[in-house]
Motif scaffolding. Structure first.
Motif, PDB file in Angstrom:
ATOM      1  N   SER A 195      45.869  28.964  31.051  1.00 22.77           N
ATOM      2  CA  SER A 195      45.975  27.517  31.273  1.00 22.77           C
ATOM      3  C   SER A 195      45.160  27.045  32.482  1.00 22.77           C
ATOM      4  N   LEU A 196      44.581  27.968  33.238  1.00 22.53           N
ATOM      5  CA  LEU A 196      43.823  27.616  34.438  1.00 22.53           C
ATOM      6  C   LEU A 196      42.333  27.502  34.133  1.00 22.53           C
ATOM      7  N   SER A 197      41.601  26.881  35.043  1.00 25.20           N
ATOM      8  CA  SER A 197      40.145  26.838  34.908  1.00 25.20           C
ATOM      9  C   SER A 197      39.590  28.243  35.131  1.00 25.20           C
ATOM     10  N   GLY A 198      38.383  28.467  34.697  1.00 26.70           N
ATOM     11  CA  GLY A 198      37.762  29.781  34.858  1.00 26.70           C
ATOM     12  C   GLY A 198      37.681  30.218  36.303  1.00 26.70           C
ATOM     13  N   ILE A 199      37.290  29.312  37.187  1.00 22.69           N
ATOM     14  CA  ILE A 199      37.162  29.664  38.605  1.00 22.69           C
ATOM     15  C   ILE A 199      38.529  29.982  39.215  1.00 22.69           C
ATOM     16  N   GLU A 200      39.540  29.239  38.797  1.00 22.83           N
ATOM     17  CA  GLU A 200      40.891  29.506  39.313  1.00 22.83           C
ATOM     18  C   GLU A 200      41.416  30.834  38.770  1.00 22.83           C
ATOM     19  N   ARG A 201      41.061  31.166  37.532  1.00 22.84           N
ATOM     20  CA  ARG A 201      41.436  32.482  36.988  1.00 22.84           C
ATOM     21  C   ARG A 201      40.852  33.594  37.848  1.00 22.84           C
ATOM     22  N   LEU A 202      39.568  33.447  38.209  1.00 26.91           N
ATOM     23  CA  LEU A 202      38.913  34.448  39.051  1.00 26.91           C
ATOM     24  C   LEU A 202      39.586  34.559  40.416  1.00 26.91           C
ATOM     25  N   ARG A 203      39.943  33.443  41.000  1.00 26.74           N
ATOM     26  CA  ARG A 203      40.606  33.464  42.315  1.00 26.74           C
ATOM     27  C   ARG A 203      41.971  34.137  42.238  1.00 26.74           C
ATOM     28  N   ARG A 204      42.728  33.819  41.212  1.00 26.99           N
ATOM     29  CA  ARG A 204      44.051  34.444  41.050  1.00 26.99           C
ATOM     30  C   ARG A 204      43.912  35.936  40.790  1.00 26.99           C
ATOM     31  N   PHE A 205      42.951  36.289  39.960  1.00 23.82           N
ATOM     32  CA  PHE A 205      42.693  37.699  39.661  1.00 23.82           C
ATOM     33  C   PHE A 205      42.317  38.444  40.948  1.00 23.82           C
ATOM     34  N   ALA A 206      41.467  37.829  41.761  1.00 16.62           N
ATOM     35  CA  ALA A 206      41.035  38.450  43.017  1.00 16.62           C
ATOM     36  C   ALA A 206      42.213  38.685  43.966  1.00 16.62           C
ATOM     37  N   ALA A 207      43.222  37.864  43.863  1.00 15.99           N
ATOM     38  CA  ALA A 207      44.388  37.968  44.754  1.00 15.99           C
ATOM     39  C   ALA A 207      45.475  38.901  44.218  1.00 15.99           C
ATOM     40  N   ASP A 208      45.339  39.344  42.984  1.00 17.48           N
ATOM     41  CA  ASP A 208      46.372  40.166  42.349  1.00 17.48           C
ATOM     42  C   ASP A 208      46.193  41.635  42.740  1.00 17.48           C
ATOM     43  N   GLU A 209      47.037  42.113  43.621  1.00 13.82           N
ATOM     44  CA  GLU A 209      46.902  43.463  44.158  1.00 13.82           C
ATOM     45  C   GLU A 209      47.248  44.568  43.167  1.00 13.82           C
ATOM     46  N   SER A 210      47.625  44.222  41.964  1.00 15.61           N
ATOM     47  CA  SER A 210      47.888  45.251  40.961  1.00 15.61           C
ATOM     48  C   SER A 210      46.581  45.799  40.366  1.00 15.61           C
ATOM     49  N   TYR A 211      45.457  45.150  40.679  1.00 15.69           N
ATOM     50  CA  TYR A 211      44.150  45.609  40.218  1.00 15.69           C
ATOM     51  C   TYR A 211      43.435  46.336  41.355  1.00 15.69           C
ATOM     52  N   PRO A 212      42.507  47.237  41.043  1.00 15.49           N
ATOM     53  CA  PRO A 212      41.775  47.959  42.089  1.00 15.49           C
ATOM     54  C   PRO A 212      41.002  47.001  43.002  1.00 15.49           C
ATOM     55  N   ALA A 213      40.897  47.368  44.254  1.00 20.20           N
ATOM     56  CA  ALA A 213      40.228  46.520  45.247  1.00 20.20           C
ATOM     57  C   ALA A 213      38.784  46.211  44.856  1.00 20.20           C
ATOM     58  N   SER A 214      38.066  47.184  44.322  1.00 12.48           N
ATOM     59  CA  SER A 214      36.653  46.946  43.979  1.00 12.48           C
ATOM     60  C   SER A 214      36.502  45.888  42.891  1.00 12.48           C
ATOM     61  N   ILE A 215      37.446  45.860  41.967  1.00  9.55           N
ATOM     62  CA  ILE A 215      37.417  44.871  40.889  1.00  9.55           C
ATOM     63  C   ILE A 215      37.788  43.498  41.436  1.00  9.55           C
ATOM     64  N   ARG A 216      38.784  43.460  42.305  1.00  3.90           N
ATOM     65  CA  ARG A 216      39.187  42.187  42.910  1.00  3.90           C
ATOM     66  C   ARG A 216      38.073  41.635  43.792  1.00  3.90           C
ATOM     67  N   GLN A 217      37.363  42.498  44.508  1.00  5.62           N
ATOM     68  CA  GLN A 217      36.261  42.052  45.353  1.00  5.62           C
ATOM     69  C   GLN A 217      35.111  41.493  44.515  1.00  5.62           C
ATOM     70  N   ALA A 218      34.841  42.121  43.378  1.00  4.90           N
ATOM     71  CA  ALA A 218      33.802  41.601  42.477  1.00  4.90           C
ATOM     72  C   ALA A 218      34.175  40.200  42.009  1.00  4.90           C
TER      73      ALA A 218
END
Length: 108
Positions: free
Chosen positions: A49-72
């Protein structure tokens, strides 16, 4: 969207990003790379339901994913106007492909 359709949309966006890079249009290349990952995230998460850029920001903040992926993901959200930012990347396509590979999306 079925998986093959999603893959086609992602491949089209990455192709557009590569064309934009060759033409020297960094902003468009970054936008296309973001859209490719945004389409993926709308299909693999509860962020549809979020915009693409907001999806990326939320994904980047989700610590359940590896740091390298969140940094990308974080680097993809950095605007071309912020080229001096330590989070800026000159390789948005590479960052997008890194995220796609994490989710096992194979790109031709």
């Amino acid at each position: 969207m079925i998986r093959t359709d999603l893959q086609k949309v992602i491949e089209k966006e990455l192709s557009n990003a590569e064309t934009a890079m060759r033409e020297g249009n960094d902003g468009r290349a970054r936008a296309c790379a973001r859209r490719a990952v945004g389409f993926l995230l709308s299909n693999v998460s509860n962020l549809h339901s979020l915009s693409g850029i907001e999806r990326l920001r939320r994904f980047a903040a989700d610590e359940s994913y590896p740091a390298s992926i969140r940094q990308a993901s974080l680097r993809l959200t950095t605007n071309v106007k912020d080229r001096l930012s330590p989070d800026f990347t000159w390789n948005p396509i590479g960052d997008a492909k890194k995220i796609l590979a994490y989710f096992a999306i194979e790109i031709k």
